[in-house]
Each structure stands twice: as structure tokens, then as C-alpha cells.
Design an enzyme around this catalytic site. Sequence first.
Site, PDB file in Angstrom:
ATOM      1  CE  LYS A  14      -3.712   5.692  11.408  1.00 39.76           C
ATOM      2  NZ  LYS A  14      -2.906   5.110  10.321  1.00 39.76           N
ATOM      3  CE1 TYR A  63      -2.816   9.895  10.080  1.00 42.80           C
ATOM      4  CE2 TYR A  63      -2.655  10.882   7.900  1.00 42.80           C
ATOM      5  CZ  TYR A  63      -2.078  10.185   8.963  1.00 42.80           C
ATOM      6  OH  TYR A  63      -0.760   9.791   8.885  1.00 42.80           O
ATOM      7  CG  ASP A  76       4.207   2.462   2.852  1.00 45.65           C
ATOM      8  OD1 ASP A  76       4.333   2.129   4.050  1.00 45.65           O
ATOM      9  OD2 ASP A  76       3.566   3.466   2.500  1.00 45.65           O
ATOM     10  CG  HIS A 130       1.064   3.181   7.257  1.00 45.80           C
ATOM     11  ND1 HIS A 130       1.048   4.406   6.642  1.00 45.80           N
ATOM     12  CD2 HIS A 130       2.012   2.459   6.620  1.00 45.80           C
ATOM     13  CE1 HIS A 130       1.955   4.435   5.682  1.00 45.80           C
ATOM     14  NE2 HIS A 130       2.552   3.256   5.637  1.00 45.80           N
TER      15      HIS A 130
END
Length: 187
Positions: free
Chosen positions: A66, A126, A163, A56
Amino acid sequence: MPSPVQLIRPKRHGDARGWFMEVYSERTFAEAGIACRFVQDNHSLSVPAFTLRGLHFQTPPHGQDKLVRCLRGSIYDVAVDLRAGSPTYGRWVGAELSAENGHQLFVPVGFAHGFLTLEPDTEVAYKVSDLYAPECDGGIAWDSCGIAWPLPAGTTPELSGKDARQPTLAAFDSPFPYDGRPLAPLS
């Protein structure tokens, strides 16, 4: 010049009670060449082992840096270079992050991110440097980059419907510029 993707190994201070770890310090990260402002924290639970989340990213103008860590269980965490014109375009780096080792992976804008859980009931948290923007949400197929995912022979990862339908890396037209820092192996 540090690699854009960095493996962070925070120091744990332990005693008979357990341990303490500083997860994020703006000053310490700036000294390591990571200068971003985090604005949102995300937390996921993956119940089955070998759940794969990714690959992603968010496109400009809402690209996201991130900072990823595993709170329970363990993951194989991966970043793929998507910066147009990069000499390392399409290359990837990966590391095991676990509750036990406390390591974190910094993944900057211009890289796809994904992880494979290695244990059941794995939790991942995250930080991101921009808010979620559905119009900028993107991804590439988990199996289109040559990543050596640590899957047992004959195992297919658990994927979301989204996904399972991501385009391949070869079909991706990158909006991310190259910043002059090639991807290097994690140290």
C-alpha cells in the site's frame, strides 16, 4: 538495506499559483527499493475526528503493498510487522500524514495497516498492489499491539463493527514469511 516500511516525502514545487507534487514514479520508487505494481486506487472519507480504520491486511495469495496519503485533513498512519519469524514481529511504526505535509507511507505485504483521523472530514487515498479479495481480507484489533494512538484522554475512537471485532495480535497465526529485512524506525 532500506526498511520495508518507508516514509516518502515527495518534493513540492510551488509558486504563486500553489504547488505541484509527483505522487508516484515507478523509477523513483524502484531507486528507493520499492518495486511493486499498483493495480487499484482506494479513497475514503471519515467524517468524525478520531475515526480509526484498521488494522487491515490481505493474506496470500492476494497480499497488498500500500502507498497511503492524506488528501484532506490529517491522520496518524501505522504499520505493524506481521511477518512470521521477524525479529521485529508485532512492532509498529507510525507517522502523521496530512494534506499540508504531503507525506506518504509505503506499507508492504506482511504488515497490518491502520490510521486514526486527527481532524473532521479527513480524506485518505491509497494505492494497492493487488485487487480486493474478500476471502483474503484480514485484520487485528487496533488496541492489541501497544500502539501509542494520539487519542485525547478519555476518547474512544470511532470504529466500524468489523474493526471492533478483530482478533488480537496474540491470537493471530501469521501466513506472512519474513524476508530478512527487519522493521526500522521511520526516517
